[in-house]
Design a protein around this motif. Structure first.
Motif, PDB file in Angstrom:
ATOM      1  N   THR A  67      -9.530   4.631  -2.218  1.00 51.76           N
ATOM      2  CA  THR A  67      -8.837   4.808  -0.951  1.00 51.76           C
ATOM      3  C   THR A  67      -9.484   3.966   0.138  1.00 51.76           C
ATOM      4  O   THR A  67     -10.688   4.060   0.376  1.00 51.76           O
ATOM      5  N   ARG A  82     -16.769  -3.267   5.217  1.00 52.25           N
ATOM      6  CA  ARG A  82     -15.794  -3.984   4.392  1.00 52.25           C
ATOM      7  C   ARG A  82     -16.480  -4.491   3.136  1.00 52.25           C
ATOM      8  O   ARG A  82     -17.590  -5.032   3.194  1.00 52.25           O
ATOM      9  N   GLY A  95       0.815  -1.199   0.000  1.00 51.80           N
ATOM     10  CA  GLY A  95       0.000   0.000   0.000  1.00 51.80           C
ATOM     11  C   GLY A  95       0.853   1.255   0.000  1.00 51.80           C
ATOM     12  O   GLY A  95       2.066   1.215   0.190  1.00 51.80           O
ATOM     13  N   LEU A 135      -8.394   0.693   3.446  1.00 53.90           N
ATOM     14  CA  LEU A 135      -7.494  -0.318   4.004  1.00 53.90           C
ATOM     15  C   LEU A 135      -7.815  -1.619   3.274  1.00 53.90           C
ATOM     16  O   LEU A 135      -8.975  -2.044   3.255  1.00 53.90           O
ATOM     17  N   TYR A 136      -6.816  -2.211   2.656  1.00 51.54           N
ATOM     18  CA  TYR A 136      -7.010  -3.418   1.856  1.00 51.54           C
ATOM     19  C   TYR A 136      -6.535  -4.640   2.646  1.00 51.54           C
ATOM     20  O   TYR A 136      -5.424  -4.644   3.178  1.00 51.54           O
ATOM     21  N   TYR A 137      -7.391  -5.662   2.675  1.00 51.04           N
ATOM     22  CA  TYR A 137      -7.115  -6.894   3.409  1.00 51.04           C
ATOM     23  C   TYR A 137      -7.064  -8.076   2.443  1.00 51.04           C
ATOM     24  O   TYR A 137      -7.870  -8.159   1.514  1.00 51.04           O
ATOM     25  N   THR A 162      -3.984   5.010  -0.424  1.00 55.37           N
ATOM     26  CA  THR A 162      -4.540   6.350  -0.464  1.00 55.37           C
ATOM     27  C   THR A 162      -4.326   6.925  -1.855  1.00 55.37           C
ATOM     28  O   THR A 162      -3.196   6.982  -2.333  1.00 55.37           O
ATOM     29  N   ARG A 214     -11.698  -4.554   0.979  1.00 55.13           N
ATOM     30  CA  ARG A 214     -11.234  -3.236   1.405  1.00 55.13           C
ATOM     31  C   ARG A 214     -12.282  -2.580   2.299  1.00 55.13           C
ATOM     32  O   ARG A 214     -13.470  -2.915   2.234  1.00 55.13           O
ATOM     33  N   GLN A 247      -3.524  -8.562   8.187  1.00 60.70           N
ATOM     34  CA  GLN A 247      -3.710  -7.168   8.592  1.00 60.70           C
ATOM     35  C   GLN A 247      -3.870  -6.342   7.326  1.00 60.70           C
ATOM     36  O   GLN A 247      -3.567  -6.795   6.241  1.00 60.70           O
ATOM     37  N   GLY A 248      -4.373  -5.182   7.412  1.00 65.12           N
ATOM     38  CA  GLY A 248      -4.616  -4.373   6.228  1.00 65.12           C
ATOM     39  C   GLY A 248      -3.388  -3.602   5.783  1.00 65.12           C
ATOM     40  O   GLY A 248      -2.447  -3.383   6.549  1.00 65.12           O
ATOM     41  N   THR A 249      -3.411  -3.204   4.525  1.00 64.08           N
ATOM     42  CA  THR A 249      -2.408  -2.297   4.005  1.00 64.08           C
ATOM     43  C   THR A 249      -3.150  -1.106   3.406  1.00 64.08           C
ATOM     44  O   THR A 249      -4.117  -1.279   2.663  1.00 64.08           O
ATOM     45  N   LEU A 250      -2.716   0.094   3.757  1.00 63.70           N
ATOM     46  CA  LEU A 250      -3.466   1.293   3.413  1.00 63.70           C
ATOM     47  C   LEU A 250      -3.115   1.793   2.017  1.00 63.70           C
ATOM     48  O   LEU A 250      -1.941   1.976   1.684  1.00 63.70           O
TER      49      LEU A 250
END
Length: 127
Positions: free
Chosen positions: A90, A44, A8, A92-94, A124, A37, A119-122
């Protein structure tokens, strides 16, 4: 089972990113894998998935033609190539993995189909 999402970052409108999900502790090639996301204040939502044991893929209408999910069996990884990104991407991607069962196609869109989550990766996207 461990899933680790990465890749991310901040990108401009129209740009590209590739997310990576690294998996361990599961027979990777026999599990379905998905990307979801969650934007601030929203639920989600499903983004993309690849069916277990096959190369069959599924996409949300909002990302179809722009995002591509792929599986790297040799390295136990799943990628989400995201092109032509928009500010509305935009979130948080899981990444997530299905269990040992064989979910039917329609259920790949449901978060409840996936017992394993990273865990998520942001991501933007600036306008």
């Amino acid at each position: 089972v461990q899933l680790q999402a990465s890749g991310g970052g901040l990108v401009q409108d129209g740009g590209s990113l590739r997310l990576t999900c690294s998996a361990s502790g599961l027979p990777f090639s026999t599990y379905g894998m998905g990307w979801f996301r969650q934007a601030p204040g929203k639920e989600r939502e499903f983004v993309a998935a690849v069916r277990k044991g096959t190369s069959m893929t599924y996409y949300a209408d909002s990302v179809k033609g722009r995002f591509t999910i792929s599986r790297d069996k040799a390295n136990n990884r799943v990628y989400l190539q995201m092109n032509t990104l928009r500010p509305e991407d935009t979130a948080l991607y899981y990444c997530a993995a299905t269990g040992e069962g064989n979910p039917i196609s329609s259920t790949y869109y449901w978060p409840s189909t996936y017992p394993y989550w990273g865990q998520g990766t942001l991501v933007t996207v600036s306008s």
